[in-house]
Scaffold this active site. Structure first.
Site, PDB file in Angstrom:
ATOM      1  N   LYS A   1       0.919  -1.149   0.000  1.00 19.57           N
ATOM      2  CA  LYS A   1       0.000   0.000   0.000  1.00 19.57           C
ATOM      3  C   LYS A   1       0.957   1.196   0.000  1.00 19.57           C
ATOM      4  O   LYS A   1       1.335   1.714   1.056  1.00 19.57           O
ATOM      5  CB  LYS A   1      -0.880  -0.038   1.268  1.00 19.57           C
ATOM      6  CG  LYS A   1      -1.705   1.222   1.499  1.00 19.57           C
ATOM      7  CD  LYS A   1      -3.092   1.104   0.964  1.00 19.57           C
ATOM      8  CE  LYS A   1      -3.876   2.408   1.208  1.00 19.57           C
ATOM      9  NZ  LYS A   1      -5.256   2.328   0.675  1.00 19.57           N
TER      10      LYS A   1
ATOM     11  N   GLU B   1      -2.228  -2.052  -3.531  1.00 20.53           N
ATOM     12  CA  GLU B   1      -3.483  -1.292  -3.425  1.00 20.53           C
ATOM     13  C   GLU B   1      -3.209   0.199  -3.560  1.00 20.53           C
ATOM     14  O   GLU B   1      -2.296   0.742  -2.930  1.00 20.53           O
ATOM     15  CB  GLU B   1      -4.177  -1.563  -2.074  1.00 20.53           C
ATOM     16  CG  GLU B   1      -5.486  -0.756  -1.967  1.00 20.53           C
ATOM     17  CD  GLU B   1      -6.194  -0.857  -0.622  1.00 20.53           C
ATOM     18  OE1 GLU B   1      -5.904  -1.786   0.161  1.00 20.53           O
ATOM     19  OE2 GLU B   1      -7.049   0.015  -0.368  1.00 20.53           O
TER      20      GLU B   1
END
Ligand code: ATP
Ligand code: MG
Length: 229
Positions: free
Chosen positions: A37, A116
């Site tokens: 992330k 992500e």
């Protein structure tokens, strides 16, 4: 480098949920998965190991113990777009090249990366760059997570068009949180998206009711998204 980038039409649309499910399924099929992330923001740190709850969730799904600086190199303690958060915190804005370096390092330690994004595709990371520029630099195909709610046609097509303009390959569109009883218009979303984008993989994920549904969703992801028989 092998991997997939999970973006979405909005915040809270199901990117982490989809990313974690893909990660678990790939692991079940014997793939060594790393997670990332790259940019995250939140009012407070989630845990001692991870500022970002998403980073923590992804790491847990992948069962990895890679350090925070590889999984989530940029975290700001104001819950807004990274560019705005950095500016408000009086900190330097993220350097995309540096984040890509971290991703490359992580990719040397795993067979496949699940990455992500943050919010939607036009979220500003620095003054001149959005998450789209990062995806382009990394070169991974992307999955667009969207919803069956009113407004989704506009949001999905905008996101798809932004990817197309940058020549980013859209691997799939996932319509997340499909209700049990869909309207006639909702039922036609997959064929509409397929006709208007040319994307073959348009996958509907139901709203989870229990563990049984979660197992069904994992099977769906394995078969229809990842082509495991
Ligand atoms: N198919 C589903 N069924 C039930 N709940 C879901 C489903 N998909 C996502 N959710 C729930 O919706 C919420 C938002 O999902 P998620 O955190 O994955 O969104 P996100 O796009 O990653 O958000 P963010 O922009 O904060 O990263 C979470 O509480 C998640 O558990
Ligand atoms: Mg998330």
């Amino acid at each position: 480098m092998k991997g997939i980038f999970i973006t979405g039409t909005d915040t809270n649309i199901g990117k982490t949920f989809v990313a974690c499910t893909i990660t678990r399924v790939l692991k079940e099929y014997g793939v060594d998965v790393g997670v990332m992330k790259p940019f995250a923001t939140s009012r407070r740190r989630y845990s001692a190991t991870f500022g970002s709850e998403d980073a923590w969730r992804l790491a847990r799904a992948a069962k990895v113990d890679d350090p925070e600086d590889l999984i989530n190199p940029y975290f700001y303690q104001i819950g807004t777009a990274p560019y705005l958060a950095a500016t408000m915190c009086g900190k330097p804005t993220p350097n995309l090249g540096f984040a890509v370096k971290k991703l490359r390092k992580l990719s040397r330690q795993h067979e496949f990366l699940v990455v992500e994004g943050i919010g939607g595709i036009m979220v500003p990371i620095s003054r001149r760059e959005t998450i789209l520029d990062f995806i382009k630099m990394v070169g991974f195909p992307t999955i667009i997570v969207t919803s069956p709610r009113l407004g989704t046609i506009n949001h999905t097509l905008l996101t798809f068009q932004a990817c197309l303009n940058k020549r980013i390959r859209v691997y799939a569109i996932i319509i997340n949180q499909k209700p049990e009883n869909t309207s006639k218009a909702q039922a036609r979303l997959p064929s509409l998206f397929s006709a208007l984008t040319g994307i073959k993989k348009i996958i509907e994920i139901p709203r989870i009711q229990n563990d049984h549904t979660l197992r069904n969703i994992e099977n769906l992801i394995a078969r229809d998204l990842l082509d495991f028989d």
